[in-house]
Design an enzyme around this catalytic site. Structure first.
Site, PDB file in Angstrom:
ATOM      1  N   ASP A 141       0.816  -1.219   0.000  1.00  0.00           N
ATOM      2  CA  ASP A 141       0.000   0.000   0.000  1.00  0.00           C
ATOM      3  C   ASP A 141       0.851   1.271   0.000  1.00  0.00           C
ATOM      4  O   ASP A 141       0.314   2.366  -0.220  1.00  0.00           O
ATOM      5  CB  ASP A 141      -0.921   0.021   1.223  1.00  0.00           C
ATOM      6  N   ARG A 176     -18.514  -0.889 -22.767  1.00  0.00           N
ATOM      7  CA  ARG A 176     -18.844  -1.120 -21.368  1.00  0.00           C
ATOM      8  C   ARG A 176     -18.132  -0.151 -20.442  1.00  0.00           C
ATOM      9  O   ARG A 176     -17.158   0.496 -20.816  1.00  0.00           O
ATOM     10  CB  ARG A 176     -18.438  -2.542 -20.963  1.00  0.00           C
ATOM     11  N   ARG A 289      -0.296  -9.233  -4.801  1.00  0.00           N
ATOM     12  CA  ARG A 289       0.711  -9.642  -3.812  1.00  0.00           C
ATOM     13  C   ARG A 289       1.688 -10.675  -4.365  1.00  0.00           C
ATOM     14  O   ARG A 289       2.801 -10.794  -3.876  1.00  0.00           O
ATOM     15  CB  ARG A 289       0.023 -10.236  -2.581  1.00  0.00           C
TER      16      ARG A 289
END
Length: 362
Positions: A141, A176, A289
């Site tokens: 993060d 989309r 990860r």
């Protein structure tokens, strides 16, 4: 006597952990002749003798490109708040005395703790019990203070950017709205940087509560201009104005942190009800990860490991290694864990994103 140090990896895994382990082992053995004890599964490893093993340069050969950690990790292990079962009930107890005793019994003269804010806070408590500790910052993060960047973050951003590149083509082909949910509990660095790198049209981060009506209006404007598709990147911790984060799970007692996830699906439902467009969601999840660490994360992780050994040699305990510009330096662990490093909603990164035409939810 041969100096003996130990290393553990705590919290969530991320690319580059093995580079740190390798850096510590090779720097300790080369020219110093120190022994390194690897503690498996975070702080929990001290409670199980079989999880404390000698690491030699031979043991770390070939691990540099491998994701994860050869020592294993845990994001729930806290010796100061450890769950045990008594008479069918879970109780939380303090087993830190047992951990300190194990460290002393093993003859460990210094412990390298590789982890994020939570692991380093536990390390700080162990320091108060007399354990000599050096910290290494780890979190994809990128929300730890006092270091320009944490290893693993670069790889995670690249993984998210690659996903965006792929989503762009299918979004345009089918007209989309594609929503990509990435990690980021309280800090939206992955969402912001990957969104800018991947040409996202909307980026939603925890630091800026989003207005879904404004998001829908921005997409509608794109359609009126002939751009019949949009790509949205949202951090898992993002939440609407006046609302809360989407929590998947908060059960499990006092030792379990709430598990976030689902904001992408929430946005899909909200946009689908007001837009005449097909809205789809991709949750990147733990793909961020895993996998091979980038060259940047391998180099930073390796240098962090070497620096940790140098700090132990200098008896500079209570320090955390950090990246400052291109240099590897160190700062007090206390400074690094005093708060999280969050995105400034009015800072350069956000302003530059908006200058590129990216909508940030406001």
């Amino acid at each position: 006597m041969t100096k003996r140090i130990a290393i553990l990896t705590g919290g969530g895994d991320c690319p580059g952990l093995n580079a740190v382990i390798r850096g510590v082992v090779k720097a300790a053995a080369s020219g110093r002749g120190w022994e390194v004890i690897g503690i498996e599964d975070g702080f929990d490893g001290f409670l199980h003798p079989e999880k404390c093993r000698l690491l030699t340069p031979e043991d770390v050969r070939g691990i540099l490109p491998r994701g994860g950690t050869i020592l294993g990790t845990s994001n729930r292990g806290n010796p100061f708040s450890f769950p045990i079962v008594r008479e069918g009930r879970v109780e939380v107890v303090d087993v830190s005395d047992e951990v300190v005793s194990r460290i002393q019994m093993l003859g460990i003269s210094a412990l390298v703790v590789v982890g994020g804010e939570g692991s380093l806070k536990i390390a700080r408590q162990l320091m108060d019990r007399g354990v000599p500790i050096v910290g290494v910052p780890k979190t994809i993060d990128n929300d730890l203070l006092e270091t320009d960047v944490t290893f693993g973050y670069n790889t995670a951003v690249q993984t998210a950017t690659d996903a965006l590149d792929k989503l762009h083509s299918t979004a345009e082909s089918h007209h989309r709205v594609m929503v990509l949910e990435v990690m980021g509990r309280y800090a939206g660095w992955i969402a912001l940087e990957s969104g800018m790198a991947g040409g996202a049209d909307v980026i939603l981060i925890p630091e800026i509560p989003y207005d879904i009506e404004q998001v829908a209006a921005a997409i509608a404007r794109r359609v009126r201009c002939g751009r019949r598709f949009s790509v949205i990147v949202v951090a898992e911790g993002a939440f609407p104005v006046g609302g809360n984060r989407v929590v998947q799970e908060a059960a499990g007692g006092q030792c379990v942190v709430e598990r976030l996830g689902g904001v992408g699906e929430q946005i899909r439902r909200e946009l689908g009800s007001v837009l005449e467009m097909d809205v789809r969601v991709t949750v990147l999840g733990h793909l961020q990860r895993g996998g091979t660490p980038s060259s940047f994360d391998r180099v930073v992780g390796s240098r962090f490991g070497v620096k940790a050994v140098e700090l132990i040699e200098q008896e500079a305990f209570g320090q955390m290694v950090c990246l400052s510009g291109r240099d590897i330096a160190s700062v007090p662990i206390d400074d690094a864990i005093r708060s999280l490093k969050l995105i400034d909603p009015n800072g350069d990164m956000v302003r530059h994103a908006e200058a590129l035409g990216i909508m940030v939810g406001r």
